[in-house]
Design an enzyme around this catalytic site. Structure first.
Site, PDB file in Angstrom:
ATOM      1  CG  ASN A  35       0.881  -6.474  -1.102  1.00  8.22           C
ATOM      2  OD1 ASN A  35       0.375  -7.486  -0.627  1.00  8.22           O
ATOM      3  ND2 ASN A  35       0.158  -5.422  -1.457  1.00  8.22           N
TER       4      ASN A  35
ATOM      5  CG  HIS B 260      -1.176  -1.863   2.240  1.00 10.39           C
ATOM      6  ND1 HIS B 260      -1.680  -0.977   1.314  1.00 10.39           N
ATOM      7  CD2 HIS B 260      -0.150  -2.482   1.611  1.00 10.39           C
ATOM      8  CE1 HIS B 260      -1.015  -1.068   0.180  1.00 10.39           C
ATOM      9  NE2 HIS B 260      -0.072  -1.982   0.332  1.00 10.39           N
TER      10      HIS B 260
ATOM     11  CG  HIS C 185       4.104   0.031   1.094  1.00 12.66           C
ATOM     12  ND1 HIS C 185       4.997  -0.152   0.062  1.00 12.66           N
ATOM     13  CD2 HIS C 185       2.931  -0.493   0.664  1.00 12.66           C
ATOM     14  CE1 HIS C 185       4.388  -0.750  -0.943  1.00 12.66           C
ATOM     15  NE2 HIS C 185       3.127  -0.982  -0.611  1.00 12.66           N
TER      16      HIS C 185
ATOM     17  N   GLY D  36       2.556  -9.121  -5.174  1.00 13.70           N
ATOM     18  CA  GLY D  36       1.650  -8.043  -5.577  1.00 13.70           C
ATOM     19  C   GLY D  36       2.155  -6.653  -5.245  1.00 13.70           C
ATOM     20  CD  GLN D  37       7.246  -4.213  -2.667  1.00  9.14           C
ATOM     21  OE1 GLN D  37       7.796  -5.315  -2.606  1.00  9.14           O
ATOM     22  NE2 GLN D  37       7.752  -3.126  -2.122  1.00  9.14           N
TER      23      GLN D  37
ATOM     24  CG  ASP E 101      -3.455   3.262  -0.697  1.00 12.52           C
ATOM     25  OD1 ASP E 101      -2.617   2.354  -0.559  1.00 12.52           O
ATOM     26  OD2 ASP E 101      -3.889   3.626  -1.822  1.00 12.52           O
ATOM     27  CB  ILE E 102      -3.433   7.912  -3.541  1.00 14.82           C
ATOM     28  CG1 ILE E 102      -3.898   9.199  -4.200  1.00 14.82           C
ATOM     29  CG2 ILE E 102      -3.139   6.836  -4.562  1.00 14.82           C
ATOM     30  CD1 ILE E 102      -2.801   9.881  -4.998  1.00 14.82           C
TER      31      ILE E 102
HETATM   32  P1  AMP Z   1       1.575  -2.196  -2.992  1.00 13.82           P
HETATM   33  O1  AMP Z   1       0.742  -2.872  -4.034  1.00 13.82           O
HETATM   34  O2  AMP Z   1       1.596  -2.935  -1.689  1.00 13.82           O
HETATM   35  O3  AMP Z   1       2.934  -1.834  -3.500  1.00 13.82           O
HETATM   36  O4  AMP Z   1       0.796  -0.861  -2.630  1.00 13.82           O
HETATM   37  C1  AMP Z   1       1.099   0.391  -3.147  1.00 13.82           C
HETATM   38  C2  AMP Z   1       0.032   1.324  -2.673  1.00 13.82           C
HETATM   39  O5  AMP Z   1       0.489   2.649  -2.809  1.00 13.82           O
HETATM   40  C3  AMP Z   1      -1.278   1.223  -3.452  1.00 13.82           C
HETATM   41  O6  AMP Z   1      -2.332   0.858  -2.560  1.00 13.82           O
HETATM   42  C4  AMP Z   1      -1.464   2.628  -4.015  1.00 13.82           C
HETATM   43  O7  AMP Z   1      -2.804   3.046  -4.002  1.00 13.82           O
HETATM   44  C5  AMP Z   1      -0.603   3.463  -3.078  1.00 13.82           C
HETATM   45  N1  AMP Z   1      -0.079   4.693  -3.625  1.00 13.82           N
HETATM   46  C6  AMP Z   1       0.599   4.860  -4.776  1.00 13.82           C
HETATM   47  N2  AMP Z   1       0.955   6.146  -4.955  1.00 13.82           N
HETATM   48  C7  AMP Z   1       0.492   6.813  -3.863  1.00 13.82           C
HETATM   49  C8  AMP Z   1       0.542   8.181  -3.421  1.00 13.82           C
HETATM   50  N3  AMP Z   1       1.148   9.133  -4.158  1.00 13.82           N
HETATM   51  N4  AMP Z   1      -0.036   8.501  -2.250  1.00 13.82           N
HETATM   52  C9  AMP Z   1      -0.651   7.561  -1.507  1.00 13.82           C
HETATM   53  N5  AMP Z   1      -0.713   6.261  -1.837  1.00 13.82           N
HETATM   54  C10 AMP Z   1      -0.159   5.889  -3.004  1.00 13.82           C
END
Ligand code: AMP
Ligand code: ZN
Length: 115
Positions: free
Chosen positions: A86, A101, A99, A92-93, A30-31
């Site tokens: 999520n 986590h 995906h 909270g998505q 995760d970024i």
């Molecule tokens: P969600 O809230 O479950 O949709 O989580 C989305 C996740 O994607 C968040 O934790 C972000 O930090 C992560 N995210 C968004 N863009 C990127 C990216 N380019 N590379 C890695 N993680 C990302």
């Protein structure tokens, strides 16, 4: 989906810190991590959220779940980890490509704070 950020990551069109890849799945850090180890497992197949899953996706979803502890172990999460999916705005998505986590290392607080 051509304009989906996670599809682009799975295709290697957007750089990521890759953890794992096979024909059906991709995993990357995760970024914006919320814990010392925070990565995600995604299907290469575009699916907006878990709410779009049906029986035809059962094997794929099972592979995601089976892969998670293997990768967690490889990344040193010997003491356990949290998996989070999520689903939808109400869940909270933020990125609408399914995906999971995987979060661990350090102290992971209770999932929902109780007051
Ligand atoms: P969600 O809230 O479950 O949709 O989580 C989305 C996740 O994607 C968040 O934790 C972000 O930090 C992560 N995210 C968004 N863009 C990127 C990216 N380019 N590379 C890695 N993680 C990302
Ligand atoms: Zn996608």
């Amino acid at each position: 989906m051509s304009d989906c950020i996670f599809c682009k990551i799975a295709r290697g069109e957007i750089p990521s810190k890759k953890v794992y890849e096979d024909a059906e799945l991709f995993a990357f850090h995760d970024i914006n991590p919320v814990a010392p180890v925070h990565f995600m497992v995604i299907p290469k197949l575009h699916m907006a959220s878990l709410a779009d899953a049906d029986e035809s996706h059962a094997a794929l979803l099972g592979k995601m779940l089976v892969l998670a502890p293997k990768l967690a172990q490889q990344l040193g999460l010997d003491n356990g980890f949290r998996t989070v999916i999520n689903t939808g705005r109400g869940g909270g998505q933020e990125v609408f490509h399914l995906h999971m986590h995987i979060i661990g290392g350090g102290m992971i607080p209770p999932m929902v704070a109780r007051s």
